[in-house]
Design a protein around this motif. Sequence first.
Motif, PDB file in Angstrom:
ATOM      1  N   ALA A 139       0.841  -1.197   0.000  1.00  0.00           N
ATOM      2  CA  ALA A 139       0.000   0.000   0.000  1.00  0.00           C
ATOM      3  C   ALA A 139       0.875   1.246   0.000  1.00  0.00           C
ATOM      4  CB  ALA A 139      -0.921  -0.002   1.216  1.00  0.00           C
ATOM      5  N   LEU A 141       2.100   4.874   1.055  1.00  0.00           N
ATOM      6  CA  LEU A 141       2.043   5.666   2.278  1.00  0.00           C
ATOM      7  C   LEU A 141       2.208   7.148   2.024  1.00  0.00           C
ATOM      8  CD1 LEU A 141       4.012   3.653   5.005  1.00  0.00           C
ATOM      9  CD2 LEU A 141       1.563   4.101   4.900  1.00  0.00           C
ATOM     10  N   ASP A 160      -5.889  -2.490  14.089  1.00  0.00           N
ATOM     11  CA  ASP A 160      -5.253  -1.615  13.109  1.00  0.00           C
ATOM     12  C   ASP A 160      -3.747  -1.564  13.347  1.00  0.00           C
ATOM     13  OD1 ASP A 160      -7.592  -0.959  11.809  1.00  0.00           O
ATOM     14  OD2 ASP A 160      -7.960   0.827  13.025  1.00  0.00           O
ATOM     15  N   ARG A 180      -2.333   5.202  10.540  1.00  0.00           N
ATOM     16  CA  ARG A 180      -3.179   4.074  10.910  1.00  0.00           C
ATOM     17  C   ARG A 180      -3.585   3.359   9.623  1.00  0.00           C
ATOM     18  NH1 ARG A 180      -6.455   3.207  15.152  1.00  0.00           N
ATOM     19  NH2 ARG A 180      -6.358   5.387  15.773  1.00  0.00           N
ATOM     20  N   CYS A 181      -3.283   2.065   9.547  1.00  0.00           N
ATOM     21  CA  CYS A 181      -3.616   1.276   8.370  1.00  0.00           C
ATOM     22  C   CYS A 181      -4.337   0.008   8.800  1.00  0.00           C
ATOM     23  CB  CYS A 181      -2.371   0.884   7.582  1.00  0.00           C
ATOM     24  SG  CYS A 181      -1.416   2.259   6.935  1.00  0.00           S
ATOM     25  N   GLY A 185      -4.132  -3.187   4.170  1.00  0.00           N
ATOM     26  CA  GLY A 185      -3.400  -2.148   3.468  1.00  0.00           C
ATOM     27  C   GLY A 185      -4.122  -0.831   3.350  1.00  0.00           C
ATOM     28  N   THR A 186      -5.360  -0.728   3.816  1.00  0.00           N
ATOM     29  CA  THR A 186      -6.124   0.517   3.720  1.00  0.00           C
ATOM     30  C   THR A 186      -5.540   1.581   4.647  1.00  0.00           C
ATOM     31  OG1 THR A 186      -8.151  -0.718   3.243  1.00  0.00           O
ATOM     32  CG2 THR A 186      -8.400   1.573   3.945  1.00  0.00           C
ATOM     33  N   LEU A 187      -5.188   2.751   4.074  1.00  0.00           N
ATOM     34  CA  LEU A 187      -4.690   3.865   4.878  1.00  0.00           C
ATOM     35  C   LEU A 187      -5.888   4.609   5.461  1.00  0.00           C
ATOM     36  CD1 LEU A 187      -2.326   5.605   5.886  1.00  0.00           C
ATOM     37  CD2 LEU A 187      -2.515   6.928   3.764  1.00  0.00           C
ATOM     38  N   LYS A 188      -6.069   4.528   6.775  1.00  0.00           N
ATOM     39  CA  LYS A 188      -7.246   5.091   7.427  1.00  0.00           C
ATOM     40  C   LYS A 188      -7.024   6.504   7.940  1.00  0.00           C
ATOM     41  CE  LYS A 188      -9.119   0.602   8.872  1.00  0.00           C
ATOM     42  NZ  LYS A 188      -9.637  -0.191  10.007  1.00  0.00           N
ATOM     43  N   GLU A 190      -3.616   9.572   8.739  1.00  0.00           N
ATOM     44  CA  GLU A 190      -2.201   9.912   8.817  1.00  0.00           C
ATOM     45  C   GLU A 190      -2.059  11.312   9.379  1.00  0.00           C
ATOM     46  OE1 GLU A 190       1.856   9.690   6.089  1.00  0.00           O
ATOM     47  OE2 GLU A 190      -0.076  10.052   5.121  1.00  0.00           O
TER      48      GLU A 190
END
Length: 516
Positions: A139, A141, A160, A180-181, A185-188, A190
């Motif tokens: 994923a 970043l 997470d 937080r991912c 792989g989902t970036l929730k 930052e």
Amino acid sequence: MAFALVAILAHAQEVQMDFIPFHYSGYDIPQFENKLLQQRNGDLVANVLMMSPSGDNNIPPIIAGLCFYKVSPTSLQITDSLFVADTTPPAWYLFAQDPRGEGNLRVNIEPDGNGGTALRISHFSDDDLNTNPDDDVVAHLCDTIAFDYIDSYMIDSQGDLILKYYTERANGGDVCHIARCGVDGTLKHEAVLPESHNYIRTMNEFKSTPKQYYQWKESSGGNLFIYVIDSTFQVKNYHVINKLLQDTIYEINDTISIQVVKEFQFGSANTTFVVPDGEDVYMAAPVIRDSAWYYDFRECGASVACYEMRTMQRKALVHFNDQPGPTTNVRIMCFQISSDGNVYLVYREPDVESNPTMTAVKMDRNLNVIWKRYCYEPHSLKVDPQWSCYSDLLKDENGNEKGVYVAGYSHNQLEPHSGIFFFFLTDEGLDQVEEGEIEIRPYLFYPNPAQDRLHLQYSPDVKPAKVELYDMQGRLVRTQSDGLESINLQGLAPGQYLMKVTLEDGKTYSDKVVKE
């Protein structure tokens, strides 16, 4: 890669402490990377960064790669290993149980090939350390390249992945990112943390308040700052623990006075431990009692304190100094609080002869000592374990807490080798103990060598019945059945003796002591 494994199985009266020193030649070990993993089957997996010396002091060593070791705390054996050759930049891994079900996660950040940084999440089973790259989740970043190290990785209570990493600021300096991912792989979320939080190599989650995190660091004045961070990574509050425990003027005579200061020696995450528990916070750190003018008054030890979080008022304090008098600094190896409120502390303290003892203590919530055990380390591990030591609660295959573990490396440029070690402490008593196999003692004895008197310090849960001294021909030369905290050596010829300690329950322990 050739290596030799030495396993020592040691038992004590009411606790089992198992110490596995492990050394090899051919590579240098600069540090463990990030944290260890305890798998669902109870085994531990450790990750060690390995380097090959360049042969030239002006040229940095060459990174050979990463080695993963799987260790069974039951059989006391290294059961599997995996070597991953060097990648550039080197990978820095997190281990965690996969919150989605079976298996485990191995996580690192890496360049994405387009001038940015990517997150890679790999999966491996409890039975095999290998991963399948085709199954990896990669994923994006950020659009800049992160430095080749990570401050903190963790899986929080929501499942997470929380990670801190750094990029370079355009006008110089570093930018501290926290993200937080999901494990898919989902970036929730930052955020960028304030510069004051750069290089705080600690992070954890409040058990009583999920999705609220804390970090700590030593301030420029030597006090300890605990930062509270919410779920969006905003700094909400901070608490300060004063390093000073005592500041007294001792009047020696009419013209001379000596200021004696007793204070915490706060430092990095691997010399200071902070664990919040409900409305309180528990802290363990080295402590020093020192004179402002006369170094001879220096005395070191370890202290554990409990503070009320809201006011930072100290509720309890206990100090440990197992080598009375001037000594080298104590290193905190482990500080954990079990779900039933018991507190485990493991610390390492060399004496004036640089003979190290690893001491384990179990306390109740009010810091009353339940028992203490002393591990006299094998001669081969007299190198200082330095800063990369990791610990956690030890669990059985059903997830029940049964003690603590410590793992780390011993490394010294002057030594011909480096090594890793694993140390297990469980509350499982054993019915039978054979004299001669013991490396763990419920007492400490000092000094050794001794001149006129040998001192013994016993755990509060044991009672001594008798101490005997034998010469090396097996002849009894001295016996004592009372006042067993001190053994008189006057009148004995200089040389080596065998000390036999008998407890009231009939268990015996033998140690060699030297009369100067």
